[in-house]
Design a protein around this motif. Structure first.
Motif, PDB file in Angstrom:
ATOM      1  N   ALA A  95       0.927  -1.045  -0.149  1.00 40.11           N
ATOM      2  CA  ALA A  95       0.002   0.062  -0.039  1.00 40.11           C
ATOM      3  C   ALA A  95       0.994   1.264  -0.047  1.00 40.11           C
ATOM      4  O   ALA A  95       1.593   1.377   0.875  1.00 40.11           O
ATOM      5  N   PHE A  96       0.942   2.028  -1.086  1.00 36.43           N
ATOM      6  CA  PHE A  96       1.660   3.301  -1.028  1.00 36.43           C
ATOM      7  C   PHE A  96       0.905   4.371  -0.399  1.00 36.43           C
ATOM      8  O   PHE A  96      -0.197   4.767  -0.894  1.00 36.43           O
ATOM      9  N   LYS A  97       1.676   4.988   0.490  1.00 32.45           N
ATOM     10  CA  LYS A  97       1.051   6.051   1.262  1.00 32.45           C
ATOM     11  C   LYS A  97       1.774   7.368   0.747  1.00 32.45           C
ATOM     12  O   LYS A  97       2.588   7.280  -0.010  1.00 32.45           O
ATOM     13  N   LYS A  98       1.190   8.432   1.286  1.00 39.91           N
ATOM     14  CA  LYS A  98       2.019   9.613   1.365  1.00 39.91           C
ATOM     15  C   LYS A  98       3.427   9.417   1.279  1.00 39.91           C
ATOM     16  O   LYS A  98       3.966   8.709   2.335  1.00 39.91           O
ATOM     17  N   PRO A  99       4.366   9.728   0.511  1.00 35.67           N
ATOM     18  CA  PRO A  99       5.752   9.395   0.631  1.00 35.67           C
ATOM     19  C   PRO A  99       6.264  10.178   1.749  1.00 35.67           C
ATOM     20  O   PRO A  99       5.972  11.310   1.955  1.00 35.67           O
ATOM     21  N   THR A 100       7.298   9.431   1.955  1.00 39.70           N
ATOM     22  CA  THR A 100       8.212   9.836   3.256  1.00 39.70           C
ATOM     23  C   THR A 100       9.101  10.961   2.781  1.00 39.70           C
ATOM     24  O   THR A 100       9.350  11.050   1.361  1.00 39.70           O
ATOM     25  N   LYS A 101       9.754  11.518   3.655  1.00 35.76           N
ATOM     26  CA  LYS A 101      10.791  12.516   3.508  1.00 35.76           C
ATOM     27  C   LYS A 101      11.900  11.792   2.310  1.00 35.76           C
ATOM     28  O   LYS A 101      12.255  12.412   1.397  1.00 35.76           O
ATOM     29  N   GLU A 102      12.274  10.795   2.825  1.00 30.99           N
ATOM     30  CA  GLU A 102      13.505  10.195   2.162  1.00 30.99           C
ATOM     31  C   GLU A 102      12.791   9.755   0.708  1.00 30.99           C
ATOM     32  O   GLU A 102      13.751  10.110  -0.395  1.00 30.99           O
ATOM     33  N   GLU A 103      11.442   9.360   0.466  1.00 30.32           N
ATOM     34  CA  GLU A 103      11.145   8.965  -0.687  1.00 30.32           C
ATOM     35  C   GLU A 103      11.073  10.266  -1.577  1.00 30.32           C
ATOM     36  O   GLU A 103      11.424  10.264  -2.812  1.00 30.32           O
ATOM     37  N   LEU A 104      10.741  11.424  -1.106  1.00 31.52           N
ATOM     38  CA  LEU A 104      10.556  12.550  -1.723  1.00 31.52           C
ATOM     39  C   LEU A 104      11.914  12.964  -2.185  1.00 31.52           C
ATOM     40  O   LEU A 104      11.985  13.870  -3.243  1.00 31.52           O
ATOM     41  N   GLU A 105      13.057  12.559  -1.578  1.00 29.60           N
ATOM     42  CA  GLU A 105      14.563  12.930  -2.116  1.00 29.60           C
ATOM     43  C   GLU A 105      14.668  12.344  -3.408  1.00 29.60           C
ATOM     44  O   GLU A 105      15.806  12.658  -3.800  1.00 29.60           O
ATOM     45  N   HIS A 106      14.124  11.022  -3.789  1.00 27.53           N
ATOM     46  CA  HIS A 106      14.334  10.457  -4.819  1.00 27.53           C
ATOM     47  C   HIS A 106      13.391  10.620  -5.772  1.00 27.53           C
ATOM     48  O   HIS A 106      12.314  11.205  -5.887  1.00 27.53           O
ATOM     49  N   ASP A 107      13.700  10.246  -7.191  1.00 27.98           N
ATOM     50  CA  ASP A 107      12.816  10.135  -8.221  1.00 27.98           C
ATOM     51  C   ASP A 107      11.518   9.367  -7.586  1.00 27.98           C
ATOM     52  O   ASP A 107      11.603   8.564  -7.014  1.00 27.98           O
ATOM     53  N   PHE A 108      10.363  10.061  -8.646  1.00 24.25           N
ATOM     54  CA  PHE A 108       9.204   9.292  -8.003  1.00 24.25           C
ATOM     55  C   PHE A 108       8.930   7.694  -8.347  1.00 24.25           C
ATOM     56  O   PHE A 108       8.152   7.120  -7.559  1.00 24.25           O
ATOM     57  N   LEU A 109       9.768   7.370  -8.981  1.00 23.38           N
ATOM     58  CA  LEU A 109       9.647   5.645  -9.427  1.00 23.38           C
ATOM     59  C   LEU A 109      10.445   5.031  -8.448  1.00 23.38           C
ATOM     60  O   LEU A 109      10.629   3.774  -8.318  1.00 23.38           O
ATOM     61  N   TRP A 110      11.246   5.636  -7.645  1.00 23.70           N
ATOM     62  CA  TRP A 110      12.376   5.076  -6.538  1.00 23.70           C
ATOM     63  C   TRP A 110      11.854   3.943  -5.660  1.00 23.70           C
ATOM     64  O   TRP A 110      12.066   2.921  -5.567  1.00 23.70           O
ATOM     65  N   ARG A 111      10.682   4.516  -5.095  1.00 23.15           N
ATOM     66  CA  ARG A 111       9.955   3.794  -3.932  1.00 23.15           C
ATOM     67  C   ARG A 111       9.276   2.592  -4.807  1.00 23.15           C
ATOM     68  O   ARG A 111       8.864   1.462  -4.242  1.00 23.15           O
ATOM     69  N   ILE A 112       8.735   3.004  -5.883  1.00 22.00           N
ATOM     70  CA  ILE A 112       8.055   1.882  -6.853  1.00 22.00           C
ATOM     71  C   ILE A 112       8.824   0.707  -7.241  1.00 22.00           C
ATOM     72  O   ILE A 112       8.579  -0.324  -7.118  1.00 22.00           O
ATOM     73  N   ARG A 113      10.230   0.985  -7.592  1.00 21.20           N
ATOM     74  CA  ARG A 113      11.124  -0.210  -8.028  1.00 21.20           C
ATOM     75  C   ARG A 113      11.478  -0.937  -7.019  1.00 21.20           C
ATOM     76  O   ARG A 113      11.554  -2.195  -7.244  1.00 21.20           O
ATOM     77  N   LYS A 114      11.365  -0.427  -5.917  1.00 18.41           N
ATOM     78  CA  LYS A 114      11.834  -1.217  -4.581  1.00 18.41           C
ATOM     79  C   LYS A 114      10.802  -2.259  -4.504  1.00 18.41           C
ATOM     80  O   LYS A 114      11.031  -3.274  -3.685  1.00 18.41           O
ATOM     81  N   ARG A 115       9.702  -2.280  -4.684  1.00 21.02           N
ATOM     82  CA  ARG A 115       8.674  -3.132  -4.470  1.00 21.02           C
ATOM     83  C   ARG A 115       7.897  -3.943  -5.581  1.00 21.02           C
ATOM     84  O   ARG A 115       6.684  -4.555  -5.589  1.00 21.02           O
ATOM     85  N   LEU A 116       8.784  -4.128  -6.643  1.00 17.72           N
ATOM     86  CA  LEU A 116       8.283  -4.524  -7.759  1.00 17.72           C
ATOM     87  C   LEU A 116       8.605  -6.152  -7.511  1.00 17.72           C
ATOM     88  O   LEU A 116       9.021  -6.665  -6.631  1.00 17.72           O
ATOM     89  N   PRO A 117       7.259  -6.868  -7.987  1.00 17.03           N
ATOM     90  CA  PRO A 117       7.290  -8.433  -7.622  1.00 17.03           C
ATOM     91  C   PRO A 117       8.475  -9.091  -8.029  1.00 17.03           C
ATOM     92  O   PRO A 117       9.131  -8.857  -9.461  1.00 17.03           O
ATOM     93  N   ARG A 118       8.976  -9.942  -7.615  1.00 16.22           N
ATOM     94  CA  ARG A 118       9.986 -11.057  -7.908  1.00 16.22           C
ATOM     95  C   ARG A 118       9.412 -12.086  -8.826  1.00 16.22           C
ATOM     96  O   ARG A 118       8.250 -12.233  -8.968  1.00 16.22           O
ATOM     97  N   PRO A 119      10.200 -12.897  -9.473  1.00 16.77           N
ATOM     98  CA  PRO A 119       9.807 -13.933 -10.411  1.00 16.77           C
ATOM     99  C   PRO A 119       8.834 -14.994  -9.672  1.00 16.77           C
ATOM    100  O   PRO A 119       9.084 -15.235  -8.409  1.00 16.77           O
ATOM    101  N   GLY A 120       7.885 -15.010 -10.369  1.00 13.11           N
ATOM    102  CA  GLY A 120       6.814 -16.005  -9.642  1.00 13.11           C
ATOM    103  C   GLY A 120       5.664 -15.401  -8.845  1.00 13.11           C
ATOM    104  O   GLY A 120       4.930 -16.088  -8.663  1.00 13.11           O
ATOM    105  N   MET A 121       6.011 -14.399  -8.628  1.00 16.36           N
ATOM    106  CA  MET A 121       5.130 -13.436  -7.556  1.00 16.36           C
ATOM    107  C   MET A 121       4.163 -12.622  -8.473  1.00 16.36           C
ATOM    108  O   MET A 121       4.377 -12.153  -9.661  1.00 16.36           O
ATOM    109  N   ILE A 122       3.032 -12.350  -7.556  1.00 13.15           N
ATOM    110  CA  ILE A 122       1.995 -11.447  -8.033  1.00 13.15           C
ATOM    111  C   ILE A 122       2.230 -10.139  -7.186  1.00 13.15           C
ATOM    112  O   ILE A 122       1.645 -10.406  -6.012  1.00 13.15           O
ATOM    113  N   GLY A 123       2.587  -9.258  -7.647  1.00  8.24           N
ATOM    114  CA  GLY A 123       2.679  -7.950  -7.085  1.00  8.24           C
ATOM    115  C   GLY A 123       1.155  -7.267  -6.861  1.00  8.24           C
ATOM    116  O   GLY A 123       0.684  -7.359  -7.674  1.00  8.24           O
TER     117      GLY A 123
END
Lengths: 277, 277
Positions: A95-123
């Motif tokens: 569940a993506f909430k309001k971005p944290t301060k750390e997340e806002l310091e990065h590109d908007f896709l930064w926190r998204i990339r960290k949560r991409l599904p691994r092989p075999g998974m349904i993200g």
């Protein structure tokens, strides 16, 4: 369900100019009987197990379900009742909430990339990078030139995901203005639901037209061949939950996952399974 | 279930010297009727929602379910059928595999700490830090002095978790040697289950007594007041799944979570929910 009655075909966003007003929030296209629905759910659990099993044999594929919708559209209900059919193994829910301060310091896709599904998974993304062209646009949280550039960035990002073996399934849960009102009133009626309510919900509702315009742009500019958007009518909860489950089932069916077939010497393994000691 | 018939009391590891041979893998203590079981499962979903909701109001508590057991004991089945009752929201599931090179460069608790449940969440560990005194000990992957020191390190770690508001629920799924054999044979019987089989399973089975001794030490040395071990008989699948669900239900019931009660001005909010436009 036969090929010529695909729910994905029925709900896929068409090309061309889009207004969310053109989609019926109260529709139930291709709704099946209760019996068929139960059968579909059983098939889903089986498909997901195969999909996950396949990855243990080296399969590199994954699925990403992106859920977006106005407040009360039912993202949580869909996660519980549609995604919940799969069981916890093989699901990665964020569940993506309001971005944290750390997340806002990065590109908007930064926190998204960290949560991409691994092989075999349904993200499963409950809200997503699309908030960066929705709430961000409606409230002008960044300059227009910045959010305007994000549509192309998102399309490039999702193309990259698709190229890497991730099937991206994007679902807009389309709730009507009137149904949202009814659901918010119901939250006020039941003290046990007060925790789900906050004044911000009313302030966001006051921006309804702005949000619909922002969703219109999303559907128009980011429904690509690689990662099309689907608009699921969300005024009827049972239909809504089934429809998302069905989109997943069609997707997994098309991916046609197979159990790995290791080359086992069954007879010899049998023998080596020593009798009770 | 009344206080004097708690499953936690029935399955908690006693103090004193422990041999896993002292636990009946085929037992079904406190098994309820099918009707009661269904009722319990409904209660669980409600309890978990309250627990999660409470955290949105600032509650800092979490639950960590640790699942350990020999191959075929049914960790996956428990996750699907007991934990699966909760739905994906509020569950953080982690299957710990053979450590990666990066993980091995750190303390054995490093990768564990990264997956601890956030407030309001129920974390589920499918294998855990206990592998570092199980497979590691049986195969001598580190010197004895090193794994010997880990029991105290684990107890200190779990005390720290408990002090921080995490209820640690540790479950040993106790499958018998004979039942394991039956289940492995069944995997060989069904080609669709071959992917679950590998030669390593037989090699591990050959070390059965070493593993039982290692589990005995775990239960004897790491069943603390802060984080006791529970031994769940795992030869009967339905009982096993119910028992883990019930341990979770008892735990959540004791935590007695409540929906946050924000101070809403209901009348005014009602008015502000503008009528349809």
């Amino acid at each position: 369900m036969s090929k010529d009655a695909s729910l994905r075909d029925a709900l896929r966003v068409p090309t061309g100019p889009i207004s969310t007003a053109g989609f019926d929030a109260g529709g139930r296209p291709l709704a099946p009987s209760a019996k068929k629905m139960a059968q579909h759910l059983e098939e889903m659990a089986d498909l997901q197990e195969r999909f996950w099993a396949e990855s243990t044999g080296g399969g590199g594929r994954s699925v990403l379900l992106v859920l977006q919708g106005m407040d009360t559209a039912g993202k949580g209900g869909v996660v519980t009742h549609a995604v919940g059919v799969f069981g916890p193994i093989g699901i990665e829910y964020t569940a993506f909430k309001k971005p944290t301060k750390e997340e806002l310091e990065h590109d908007f896709l930064w926190r998204i990339r960290k949560r991409l599904p691994r092989p075999g998974m349904i993200g499963v993304f409950d809200r997503s990078h699309y908030e960066d062209v929705l709430v961000v646009r409606v409230h002008g949280l960044v300059p227009q030139a910045e959010w305007e550039a994000r549509y192309d960035a998102i399309n490039a990002f999702e193309q990259e995901l698709t190229d890497g073996g991730t099937t991206v399934l994007k679902v807009f849960l389309n709730v009507s203005y009137d149904t949202q009102r009814e659901r918010l009133l119901r939250r006020l009626d039941e003290p046990e639901k007060h925790w789900k309510f906050n004044e911000g919900d009313i302030l966001e509702r006051a921006r309804w037209d702005d949000y619909q315009a922002a969703y219109g742009s999303v559907l128009e500019r980011c429904s690509t061949d690689a990662a099309p958007w689907y608009v699921v009518p969300a005024d009827h909860k049972t239909y809504r939950n089934w429809a998302v489950a069905e989109l997943l089932r069609e997707t997994l069916t098309e991916l046609d996952p197979h159990y790995p077939q290791p080359d086992l010497d069954v007879a010899s393994l049998r023998e080596r399974l020593a009798p009770p000691h």
